[in-house]
Design a protein around this motif. Structure first.
Motif, PDB file in Angstrom:
ATOM      1  N   ASP B 247       0.817  -1.221   0.000  1.00 48.31           N
ATOM      2  CA  ASP B 247       0.000   0.000   0.000  1.00 48.31           C
ATOM      3  C   ASP B 247       0.845   1.262   0.000  1.00 48.31           C
ATOM      4  OD1 ASP B 247      -2.274  -1.503   0.123  1.00 48.31           O
ATOM      5  OD2 ASP B 247      -2.251  -1.608   2.306  1.00 48.31           O
ATOM      6  N   THR B 249       3.300   3.380  -1.543  1.00 43.54           N
ATOM      7  CA  THR B 249       3.967   3.551  -2.836  1.00 43.54           C
ATOM      8  C   THR B 249       4.785   4.845  -2.854  1.00 43.54           C
ATOM      9  OG1 THR B 249       2.004   4.665  -3.637  1.00 43.54           O
ATOM     10  CG2 THR B 249       2.167   2.313  -4.113  1.00 43.54           C
ATOM     11  N   GLY B 250       5.435   5.076  -3.971  1.00 41.17           N
ATOM     12  CA  GLY B 250       6.140   6.341  -4.196  1.00 41.17           C
ATOM     13  C   GLY B 250       7.239   6.593  -3.188  1.00 41.17           C
ATOM     14  N   ALA B 253       7.789   3.914  -0.738  1.00 49.48           N
ATOM     15  CA  ALA B 253       8.569   2.785  -1.272  1.00 49.48           C
ATOM     16  C   ALA B 253      10.056   3.115  -1.244  1.00 49.48           C
ATOM     17  CB  ALA B 253       8.115   2.451  -2.687  1.00 49.48           C
ATOM     18  N   ARG B 435       6.215  -3.049  -9.409  1.00 48.70           N
ATOM     19  CA  ARG B 435       5.178  -2.020  -9.227  1.00 48.70           C
ATOM     20  C   ARG B 435       5.665  -0.951  -8.240  1.00 48.70           C
ATOM     21  NH1 ARG B 435       0.423  -1.726  -6.285  1.00 48.70           N
ATOM     22  NH2 ARG B 435       0.577  -3.811  -5.429  1.00 48.70           N
ATOM     23  N   MET B 436       6.240  -1.408  -7.129  1.00 51.85           N
ATOM     24  CA  MET B 436       6.692  -0.459  -6.112  1.00 51.85           C
ATOM     25  C   MET B 436       7.886   0.353  -6.621  1.00 51.85           C
ATOM     26  SD  MET B 436       4.433  -1.068  -4.007  1.00 51.85           S
ATOM     27  CE  MET B 436       4.841  -0.075  -2.613  1.00 51.85           C
ATOM     28  N   SER B 439       6.641   2.910  -8.942  1.00 53.09           N
ATOM     29  CA  SER B 439       5.817   3.933  -8.261  1.00 53.09           C
ATOM     30  C   SER B 439       6.685   5.081  -7.742  1.00 53.09           C
ATOM     31  CB  SER B 439       5.033   3.300  -7.103  1.00 53.09           C
ATOM     32  OG  SER B 439       5.857   3.144  -5.962  1.00 53.09           O
ATOM     33  N   THR B 442       6.512   7.603 -10.380  1.00 49.29           N
ATOM     34  CA  THR B 442       5.213   8.114 -10.826  1.00 49.29           C
ATOM     35  C   THR B 442       4.429   8.797  -9.701  1.00 49.29           C
ATOM     36  OG1 THR B 442       4.293   5.923 -10.431  1.00 49.29           O
ATOM     37  CG2 THR B 442       4.963   6.425 -12.686  1.00 49.29           C
ATOM     38  N   ALA B 443       4.523   8.261  -8.479  1.00 49.25           N
ATOM     39  CA  ALA B 443       3.741   8.851  -7.383  1.00 49.25           C
ATOM     40  C   ALA B 443       4.325  10.215  -7.012  1.00 49.25           C
ATOM     41  CB  ALA B 443       3.775   7.928  -6.177  1.00 49.25           C
TER      42      ALA B 443
END
Lengths: 351, 529
Positions: B247, B249-250, B253, B435-436, B439, B442-443
């Motif tokens: 949960d 992210t960004g 992470a 994914r992380m 992120s 992108t986040a």
């Protein structure tokens, strides 16, 4: 030029001094971080109070909050001349009560011991916080060690009881002035083990107990009650079972039946104060400070009067009010009791 | 018995006095007994595994050694009768018999390792394939416990076996001494993977009591506890919050990536400090396993300084044998003939490195994330290697190689790159890791690093302050280590000062260590390998 022998001796002295310094520091730090229970939660300070007492009691109460909140030794002394002390702490489990009794009977032999039977409901260790409140206050003895071993939950470790510094090492960040104030002395919040509360919070209803799958007390709980009975028998002390008049935790009829049967089988006196509400004059609109869980001062004094009368009239306890130096000691205690009552009433704005 | 458990401290409190009180000729026997007890405490059945490995390797190595001795004696005796061809034929036949013993012990012990460690991984993948092809049938998982430190002791025992086969080490004649070599308790939990020739001289030697040696060992142990309890275990709750579930992210992470890298470093190097320190206090020399890896300027250098014993094991027993095996030499010849000299020369190196990193990944754990982590390292190292000439031209052109800021840049780059690769390890799920990782680009939640959000991860402001202090101390000590041993530097100071320093560190561990009720008892991360 120092000789090899001199160098060796110097190194030994240096080592011994360093070791002494390390031990002293650790001792002081351990004293500092160990909880003093002098703030909001004072129940953890109750157990150690006994050691400062003269050990010539007629009656010892053993049990959980249902003894230290509900019986007043002051009334027993003032009105019946019975010298009593309460060895109780929060959620004191039956094996802890047994080992406290074992320890107490090592110091003295009272005429009778009153044990509150609510603790029979627990057959397993419960919570570390409550264990600590009972066990940390005990002086080191075989009884304490056995009590620790019987009480530890899975997360606990004997080493942390031996060296409380390991348990409380994180408290350095939450120390209060009380930790320094009570570094070398014990905080004494009670009156012969009785924890006084004068405030009132009426009971509004009588809670119903939830349905249980099994109403039988556990084997372990029974075994410690039996050990308690045998110990009292061996020491020539009368064991009295009581159930304090708390409205909850709910006291099930099935539990009552088991205790009654046990008492009858062994010829023990058993008093259930829940059945004596009218006789003692208890009024749950004025005699409890937390809606029926514990009695306040008024309630505790009422049932203490009932018990005192029974001790004097039925069990033949002598009136010791004329005895010295006992009487003088009690004069000081009565004054402290009255002072606290007034202090609490003043804090509530009632005087 | 975790190194950070009270039981282990009690174990040492009994062992140390006994060790120095008994006659020195019996010390190794006491260590053997202590090691067996230590392993027995982890699980009585585990003892069977380690004894099986120790005894089979001992026997095979003895047979190999005996064949070697037999060969020497035979050749000496028949020197006059045998011509060159005859000697070669005889040697080949002996080598063949030695190889049989080698293969027997290798296959048996790697087989045990494979069965206990990788069976459920294989079943999981088979079940995945069965589902993929629409089969309703699923295989049941094996309920099989992974013996503590099996990867470490198996590799240690096999390195000895291969060294005996290669004639590098003599075969140990005493089975009990060999069992001690395999099971020496300080390094059972997480290595290092010691070589017989390095460990055995001090392990079997007699060690009269020496207060200085004991003190130095205990100082190293204390430093290990500082890293483990004050830094790694305190960091644990934040890392667990950040990496479990995906949960965060960004920027979260990113923070999780760095926290995990720090936790792993403090955890693993702390554990190795305890290992080396305990051994040192017993007079036994265990090789260093780390040389300040986060000061490395490239990934290649990092891997020469991180978990050194594992790296050299894979190099000596996988990389070199594969590089020079006949198929690889044939491939090299083929490559040079058909793909050009340069590419042909590199092909065996790429493939051997691939095998090493695949094995390294699998060795770390039975799941795809470790395979991906191993191959990720391989890819980065290969790319760096191929780009090396370009880097050198750049360094020469701009004369930056010796500049302090550029070295710092290289160090930071290595830390970030290694931390990013470690995400495969900490998330334990390949798609989630990707994914992380992406992120972070992108986040747009970088403000959480500064607005107090990090205080919701299970660490208070005080925890962060302790961690910051711990990091400063760690960094200071690491920087000072470049000029030599910090313990020696402290030992040269006046007694009151060094007493205050060591006792102060002890109090820091005692009061700021994350242990006891309220903290998750965390086993060492490398314990699981």
């Amino acid at each position: 030029m120092p000789t090899a022998e001199k160098l060796r001796r110097r190194a030994l002295v240096r080592f011994l001094l360093s070791a002494a310094l390390v031990l002293l520091c650790l001792f002081l730090l351990q004293r500092l971080v160990t909880p003093k229970y002098a703030g909001d939660i004072v129940e953890g300070a109750l157990i150690s109070e006994y050691y400062a007492e003269a050990k010539d009691h007629d009656l010892i109460f053993i049990g959980d909050c249902e003894v230290y909140e509900n019986f007043s030794p002051k009334v027993l002394w003032e009105e019946y001349g019975v010298n009593s002390f309460i060895r109780g702490s929060a959620q004191q489990l039956i094996w802890q009560s047994y080992y406290l009794l074992e320890e107490t009977l090592h110091y003295e032999t009272p005429r009778a011991v009153v044990f509150n039977v609510l603790a029979l409901q627990y057959n397993e260790p419960q919570r570390e916080a409550y264990n600590r409140m009972t066990l940390d206050g005990m002086r080191w003895s075989g009884s304490k060690l056995k009590s620790i071993l019987a009480s530890m939950t899975e997360e606990e470790s004997l080493v942390e009881y031996l060296f409380p510094l390991l348990r409380y090492h994180t408290r350095w960040s939450e120390l209060t002035p009380e930790d320094a104030e009570y570094l070398f002395k014990d905080y004494r919040p009670s009156h012969n083990g009785f924890l006084m509360r004068v405030d009132v919070r009426p009971a509004e209803n009588v809670p119903e107990g939830r349905i249980l799958a099994d109403y039988s007390f556990g084997d372990r709980a029974w075994s410690y009650l039996e050990k308690m009975r045998l110990l009292c028998e061996e020491k020539g002390v009368q064991l009295i079972l009581v159930k304090a008049p708390s409205l909850y935790p709910y006291w099930y009829p099935q539990w009552e039946e088991q205790v009654e049967d046990y008492a009858a089988e062994h010829g023990l006196l058993y008093i259930n104060y829940l059945d004596l509400i009218d006789e003692t004059g208890l009024d749950f609109s004025t005699d409890t400070y937390d809606a029926g869980l514990h009695l306040n001062l008024s309630g505790a004094e009422k049932i203490s009067r009932h018990l005192g009368q029974l001790l004097r009239e039925d069990l033949g306890f002598p009136d010791r009010r004329g005895e010295e130096p006992l009487s003088s000691r009690w004069q000081e205690k009565l004054a402290a009791y009255e002072a606290e009552r007034e202090s609490q009433l003043a804090a509530l704005g009632k005087i | 018995m975790l190194f950070t458990s009270y039981a282990f401290l009690g174990f040492l409190c009994v062992l140390f006095p006994l060790y120095y009180l008994i006659p020195t000729r019996h010390q190794w026997k006491l260590l053997l007994l202590a090691s067996c007890l230590f392993y027995f405490a982890a699980g009585p059945t585990y003892l069977l595994y380690i004894l099986t490995t120790a005894l089979t390797v001992y026997y095979a190595a003895r047979r190999i050694g005996a064949l070697g001795a037999e060969q020497s004696a035979y050749l000496k005796e028949h020197k006059a009768e045998l011509d060159r061809e005859g000697r070669k034929a005889y040697k080949d036949s002996v080598k063949k018999r030695q190889r049989r013993w080698l293969l027997f012990a290798l296959l048996l012990n790697l087989g045990i390792l494979a069965v206990v460690k990788y069976t459920n991984f294989a079943i999981r993948n088979l079940n995945g394939l069965l589902s993929l092809f629409g089969s309703g049938r699923q295989l049941s998982f094996w309920n099989i416990a992974l013996p503590m430190g099996i990867s470490f002791y198996t590799f240690q025992a096999l390195s000895y076996l291969i060294d005996v086969y290669r004639g590098v080490s003599p075969a140990q004649q005493n089975p009990f001494r060999f069992i001690l070599f395999v099971s020496f308790f300080p390094q059972l939990v997480q290595g290092p993977i010691s070589r017989y020739k390095d460990l055995s001289p001090s392990l079997f030697a007699e060690h009269p009591f020496d207060a200085h040696t004991l003190c130095r060992g205990l100082q190293r142990v204390l430093w290990g506890f500082f890293k483990k309890l004050v830094i790694a275990d305190r960091m644990l709750s934040a890392v667990n919050t950040l990496i479990r579930g995906g949960d965060y992210t960004g920027a979260y992470a990113f923070a999780g990536m760095l926290f995990y890298a720090l936790e792993l470093y403090a955890d693993f190097t702390g554990g190795i400090d305890i290992t080396i320190g305990v051994a040192e206090a017993l007079g036994v020399t265990v090789q260093e396993n780390f040389i300040r890896p986060y000061f490395s300027k490239s990934i290649k250098e990092y891997w020469r300084r991180w978990h050194i014993s594992m790296g050299t094991w894979f190099t000596d027993y996988i990389f070199y044998p594969i590089s020079v095996c006949r198929p690889m030499l044939r491939l090299s010849r083929f490559g040079r003939a058909h793909l050009g000299e340069q590419l042909g020369k590199r092909l065996p190196i790429w493939l051997s490195s691939f095998a090493v990193w695949l094995a390294t990944g699998i060795w770390h754990g039975a799941s795809w994330n470790f395979v991906a982590w191993g191959l990720g390292n391989w890819l980065v190292i290969m790319i760096s290697q191929e780009l090396e000439p370009l880097y050198e031209r750049f360094h020469r052109r701009f004369s930056v190689a010796e500049k302090g800021w550029f070295r710092l840049f290289q160090v930071v780059r290595t830390v970030l790159l290694m931390s990013a690769l470690r995400m495969f390890d900490c998330y334990r799920d390949v798609p989630l890791t990707f994914r992380m990782f992406f992120s972070m680009f992108t986040a747009r939640n970088w403000a959480v690093l500064f607005d107090g959000s990090l205080l919701t991860l299970g660490l208070t402001g005080l925890d962060f302050a302790i961690l910051a202090g711990g990091l400063v101390l760690l960094l200071t000590v690491s920087l000072r280590q470049r000029r030599g041993s910090v313990r020696d530097a402290v030992a040269a100071r006046p007694y009151p000062l060094r007493f205050c320093l060591w006792f102060g560190l002890f109090l820091v561990v005692l009061f700021m260590g994350a242990y006891g009720i309220g903290y998750d008892e965390s086993q060492f991360i490398y314990n699981q390998f």
